[in-house]
Design an enzyme around this catalytic site. Structure first.
Site, PDB file in Angstrom:
ATOM      1  N   ASP A  35      56.660  60.692  13.356  1.00 17.76           N
ATOM      2  CA  ASP A  35      56.271  59.320  13.045  1.00 17.76           C
ATOM      3  C   ASP A  35      55.035  58.961  13.872  1.00 17.76           C
ATOM      4  O   ASP A  35      54.939  59.294  15.051  1.00 17.76           O
ATOM      5  CB  ASP A  35      57.429  58.357  13.352  1.00 17.76           C
ATOM      6  CG  ASP A  35      57.231  57.004  12.700  1.00 17.76           C
ATOM      7  OD1 ASP A  35      58.024  56.664  11.797  1.00 17.76           O
ATOM      8  OD2 ASP A  35      56.289  56.272  13.095  1.00 17.76           O
ATOM      9  N   HIS A 103      63.003  58.299   2.810  1.00 12.29           N
ATOM     10  CA  HIS A 103      62.826  59.035   4.067  1.00 12.29           C
ATOM     11  C   HIS A 103      63.974  58.708   5.005  1.00 12.29           C
ATOM     12  O   HIS A 103      64.549  57.632   4.947  1.00 12.29           O
ATOM     13  CB  HIS A 103      61.493  58.689   4.736  1.00 12.29           C
ATOM     14  CG  HIS A 103      61.290  57.223   5.009  1.00 12.29           C
ATOM     15  ND1 HIS A 103      60.859  56.351   4.036  1.00 12.29           N
ATOM     16  CD2 HIS A 103      61.462  56.482   6.132  1.00 12.29           C
ATOM     17  CE1 HIS A 103      60.760  55.134   4.552  1.00 12.29           C
ATOM     18  NE2 HIS A 103      61.132  55.172   5.821  1.00 12.29           N
TER      19      HIS A 103
END
Ligand code: AMP
Ligand code: ZN
Length: 117
Positions: A35, A103
């Site tokens: 991320d 996700h």
């Protein structure tokens, strides 16, 4: 059509290689990458290569692929050497979803804060 790439989807662009990421793992059907705004020492996103707006829609349409997402999340944690981690599926803007391509967040690497659950 469900599963088709969406031209305005950030994660479809990542799948297409149009946006660089730090890839952690890849399978034929999934990609795991770090991320860009990590919330923990390990913060990896695992996505299916095909586009579904959220995890439940993915599971309804392609249950085996949804299961693979979970398996891959576990493999990411194992690869990072963490036994304690959290999987998060934000669904809907009001719940914090900002990218409408299914996700799972894999978060760990430190004692995680108590969350809502
Ligand atoms: P969500 O808020 O559940 O939709 O999660 C979307 C996540 O994507 C957020 O945690 C963002 O920090 C992350 N993100 C956005 N752009 C990128 C990028 N280019 N590379 C990696 N992660 C990203
Ligand atoms: Zn997409």
């Amino acid at each position: 059509m469900a599963g088709e790439p969406q031209s305005d989807c950030l994660f479809c662009k990542i799948v297409a290689g149009e946006i660089p990421t730090t890839v952690v793992r890849k399978t034929e059907d999934t990609i795991a990458f770090r991320d860009i705004h990590p919330q923990a020492p390990t913060h990896v996103l695992v996505i299916p290569r095909v586009h579904y707006p959220n995890a439940a829609a993915l599971a309804a349409a392609e249950p085996a692929l949804a299961a693979e997402l979970l398996t891959e999340a576990g493999e990411v944690a194992a690869g990072e050497g963490i036994a304690d981690y959290r999987m998060i599926f934000n669904t809907g803007a009001g719940a914090g979803q900002t990218v409408f391509h299914a996700h799972v967040h894999v978060l760990g690497g430190e004692p995680l804060r108590e969350g809502l659950v």
